[in-house]
Enzyme design. Structure first.
Site, PDB file in Angstrom:
ATOM      1  N   PRO A 254       0.795  -1.235   0.000  1.00 60.21           N
ATOM      2  CA  PRO A 254       0.000   0.000   0.000  1.00 60.21           C
ATOM      3  C   PRO A 254       0.828   1.287   0.000  1.00 60.21           C
ATOM      4  O   PRO A 254       0.828   2.050   0.975  1.00 60.21           O
ATOM      5  CB  PRO A 254      -0.843  -0.137   1.264  1.00 60.21           C
ATOM      6  CG  PRO A 254       0.008  -0.958   2.184  1.00 60.21           C
ATOM      7  CD  PRO A 254       0.730  -1.937   1.293  1.00 60.21           C
ATOM      8  N   CYS A 255       1.487   1.555  -1.121  1.00 58.06           N
ATOM      9  CA  CYS A 255       2.254   2.795  -1.245  1.00 58.06           C
ATOM     10  C   CYS A 255       1.340   4.017  -1.223  1.00 58.06           C
ATOM     11  O   CYS A 255       1.808   5.134  -0.968  1.00 58.06           O
ATOM     12  CB  CYS A 255       3.107   2.777  -2.508  1.00 58.06           C
ATOM     13  SG  CYS A 255       2.199   2.466  -4.033  1.00 58.06           S
TER      14      CYS A 255
END
Length: 296
Positions: A254-255
């Site tokens: 989850p950048c």
């Protein structure tokens, strides 16, 4: 702004579940581009080609909150508040050492890592499969080997060839073949809940940053500086930002949960609107659990 056509013709034999999933995904995309106008329920419904009652019911069923509440999650004020509220949650997440695993709704993510040298030794002659699939955030591309997912990208430019070429820059040494049937189970698990195993190729520093990203809980956000400190590299926010930008597996790593100081949402590989959409979706999904905590 040019009015976006939400609803499209569907065949008679499409299942209601598929239709609703695709329609809500298009509504979310439209909202990510038009949230600054604070559109009313009536306007959103008109864009979707539905009555306000039907849209409200369908949207709440799939997203978990009302359209009005979802628009609130798209605002800068919410992003700033999320930064403030995330600190204690992040402290717990990193202290418990969730290395190698992350939770997304009912999704459990595990991974194995390889340096570029390892990939080269194993990747030459390796055949990877890819496929295009619907998601709550628009069309996505998934690339996988027999061992797991090694790439996930969103088609932010409506140019499939460009999106595939961009993702494949991190998959050198392997042959990539289109095979949507092989990839479909990965897509169903990624966006519907299940177990997903990742195969990651990167430098030791990149892998360290990506593993840290998977420790950020859903509904929380962190700045690049905070992330640098949490991996034991204070002062390396710029290097951390570079590693975040090179993440080959969107959503599962989850950048999108890393934002700039002050809550500004920018710099997302698949367009800032997509990042805002995903963060708002996660905030909506976290809402029931927050309500439960308040009541207890």
């Amino acid at each position: 702004m040019r009015k976006m056509a939400i609803i499209e013709m569907v065949e008679q034999d499409n299942r209601d579940e598929d239709y609703g999933f695709a329609l809500v995904g298009r509504v979310l995309s439209w909202l990510s581009q038009n949230w600054r106008d604070q559109p009313s329920l009536e306007r959103i419904a008109a864009e979707a080609g539905l009555s306000p009652y039907h849209l409200h019911r369908l949207f709440t069923r799939y997203v978990g909150v009302t359209p009005k509440k979802y628009v609130q999650y798209l605002t800068l004020d919410h992003a700033k508040q999320a930064l403030d509220n995330s600190q204690s949650v992040l402290d717990v997440a990193f202290e418990t050492g969730l290395s190698g695993a992350g939770r997304l709704h009912d999704l459990f993510v595990t991974h194995e890592t390889m340096t570029p040298g390892d990939w080269k030794r194993r990747g030459d002659g390796l055949e990877l499969h890819y496929g295009w699939h619907d998601s709550p955030f628009g069309e996505c591309l998934i690339v996988a080997s027999a061992r797991g997912v090694c790439g996930l990208a969103f088609n932010g430019t409506d140019d499939r060839a460009r999106t595939l070429a961009d993702l494949c820059t991190s998959l050198d040494g392997a042959t990539v073949v289109e095979n949507p049937d092989t990839i479909r189970p990965y897509a169903e698990a990624a966006f519907g809940g299940g177990d997903v195993h990742l195969v990651l190729r990167g430098t030791p520093f990149q892998l360290k940053v990506w593993e840290a990203l998977m420790r950020i809980p859903e509904g929380s956000v962190v700045t690049y500086s905070d992330l640098a400190e949490r991996i034991g590299a204070p002062g390396s926010a710029r290097a951390v930002a570079g590693a975040v930008a090179r993440n080959p597996v969107s959503w599962l790593i989850p950048c999108h949960r890393v934002i700039r100081n002050g809550g500004t949402i920018s710099g997302y590989r698949w367009h800032p609107d997509k990042k805002r959409l995903i963060l708002a979706w996660e905030a909506a999904q976290s809402e029931p659990s927050r309500n439960t905590e308040r009541a207890s």
